[in-house]
Design a protein around this motif. Structure first.
Motif, PDB file in Angstrom:
ATOM      1  N   SER A 163       1.056  -1.269  -0.197  1.00 41.92           N
ATOM      2  CA  SER A 163       0.040  -0.156   0.106  1.00 41.92           C
ATOM      3  C   SER A 163       0.859   1.358  -0.110  1.00 41.92           C
ATOM      4  O   SER A 163       1.717   1.183   0.558  1.00 41.92           O
ATOM      5  N   GLY A 164       0.813   2.319  -0.762  1.00 40.56           N
ATOM      6  CA  GLY A 164       1.193   3.599  -0.879  1.00 40.56           C
ATOM      7  C   GLY A 164       2.087   3.652  -1.978  1.00 40.56           C
ATOM      8  O   GLY A 164       2.616   4.923  -2.261  1.00 40.56           O
ATOM      9  N   ALA A 165       2.483   2.438  -2.672  1.00 45.06           N
ATOM     10  CA  ALA A 165       3.480   2.557  -3.944  1.00 45.06           C
ATOM     11  C   ALA A 165       2.595   2.750  -5.136  1.00 45.06           C
ATOM     12  O   ALA A 165       1.449   2.774  -4.960  1.00 45.06           O
ATOM     13  N   ASP A 166       3.431   2.854  -6.084  1.00 48.54           N
ATOM     14  CA  ASP A 166       2.709   3.157  -7.377  1.00 48.54           C
ATOM     15  C   ASP A 166       3.360   2.373  -8.409  1.00 48.54           C
ATOM     16  O   ASP A 166       4.426   2.860  -9.041  1.00 48.54           O
ATOM     17  N   LEU A 167       3.116   1.179  -8.778  1.00 46.15           N
ATOM     18  CA  LEU A 167       3.536   0.272 -10.210  1.00 46.15           C
ATOM     19  C   LEU A 167       2.593   0.297 -11.198  1.00 46.15           C
ATOM     20  O   LEU A 167       1.483   0.397 -11.236  1.00 46.15           O
ATOM     21  N   ASP A 168       3.340   0.059 -12.521  1.00 43.65           N
ATOM     22  CA  ASP A 168       2.683  -0.329 -13.639  1.00 43.65           C
ATOM     23  C   ASP A 168       3.047  -1.457 -14.300  1.00 43.65           C
ATOM     24  O   ASP A 168       3.962  -1.679 -14.165  1.00 43.65           O
ATOM     25  N   MET A 169       2.317  -2.106 -15.111  1.00 44.09           N
ATOM     26  CA  MET A 169       2.502  -3.331 -15.810  1.00 44.09           C
ATOM     27  C   MET A 169       2.011  -3.118 -17.187  1.00 44.09           C
ATOM     28  O   MET A 169       1.105  -2.784 -17.455  1.00 44.09           O
TER      29      MET A 169
END
Length: 277
Positions: A217-223
């Motif tokens: 929680s709190g992070a920001d990832l993309d795929m």
């Protein structure tokens, strides 16, 4: 999106009406005379077993079963050996509720067994079946074969920051990856410049690919899913809520792809699952 390199450009016969009417009338009278419901139909199930993942096993070592489910239990009603590529087909069975299981023949070592686990609960039952209340053709009814369930866990290893050094898992139908994006970064309009985690793999069969990414929680990832050269975007993940993304697309047997995990700003450790059904 890009990851350090430019995106490539996507490049009768005539039949008398009375004769037709006569043939149709005879067929209708025969159907009414039978009075017991449909006989052998044109229902069909076709799919494959994952030979590419089985060491030392050929198609002649395997038997695939068509299983019919009743209130009193399940019964094997037909069987067939797959062809040399692992593909099988059942055709011309009656209406009902059917599933697929497979196993290596008696005496084959190591022993493999598997089934089409449609709801992914590890149990073969009516929830994994398809109901044929009408004529239907079901394709890509794929059957993973296992001895003891294999260790599908992999750990992300560096360097894997570009298509040429992407971590290669080879032929897969399922893998779970524990990884870490150590830094984020983004250069407008569409280039990631932080820590990039790239994974290369090949589809074990024609089917449907699903990739799911979860993180703290709190992070920001993309795929993103790319072609084998790392240029053309094949699928972009959609957010399923904070800390989760999912992407999917149809794939063909032997298709090679690269999956990218990156962060715009806030990096994180993550768990990535890739499954091809």
């Amino acid at each position: 999106m890009r990851f350090g390199m430019p995106t490539a450009k996507l490049i009768t016969m005539k039949i008398r009406p009375l004769k037709i009417l006569a043939v149709a009338l005879v067929a209708l009278l025969l159907a009414c005379a039978e009075g017991t419901g449909p006989s052998a139909s044109e229902n069909m199930i076709s799919g494959a077993v994952n030979l590419a993942e089985l060491s030392g096993v050929t198609s002649t070592d395997i038997m695939v079963y068509l299983v019919e489910f009743h209130t009193s239990g399940s019964f094997r009603v037909d069987s067939i050996s797959p062809n040399y590529t692992g593909e099988y087909e059942f055709i011309g069975f009656d209406f009902g509720t059917f599933g697929i299981e497979a196993s290596t023949r008696s005496g084959t070592y190591p022993f493999y067994y598997g089934f089409r686990d449609g709801n992914r609960d590890g149990v073969f039952n009516i929830q994994d079946a398809v109901v044929f209340a009408d004529y239907g053709h079901i394709y890509n009814f794929n059957v993973p074969l296992y001895g003891e369930f294999p260790d599908t866990v992999r750990y992300e290893t560096e360097p894997n920051d570009d298509p040429f050094s992407a971590q290669n898992f080879g032929i897969i139908h399922y893998v779970r990856i524990y990884g870490d994006v150590s830094s984020g970064g983004f250069f407008p309009p569409d280039q990631y410049i932080g820590d990039l985690d790239l994974f290369r793999f090949e589809s074990v069969w024609r089917g449907y690919l699903t990739a799911e990414l979860s993180w703290a929680s709190g992070a920001d990832l993309d795929m993103f899913l790319y072609d084998a050269d790392g240029n053309n975007v094949l699928a972009t993940a959609a957010s399923g809520g904070h800390g989760y993304e999912r992407l999917s697309r149809s794939v063909y047997r032997g298709e090679e792809m690269i999956l990218l995990v990156a962060s715009v700003d806030i990096p994180s450790s993550y768990v990535l699952t890739i499954r091809i059904d």
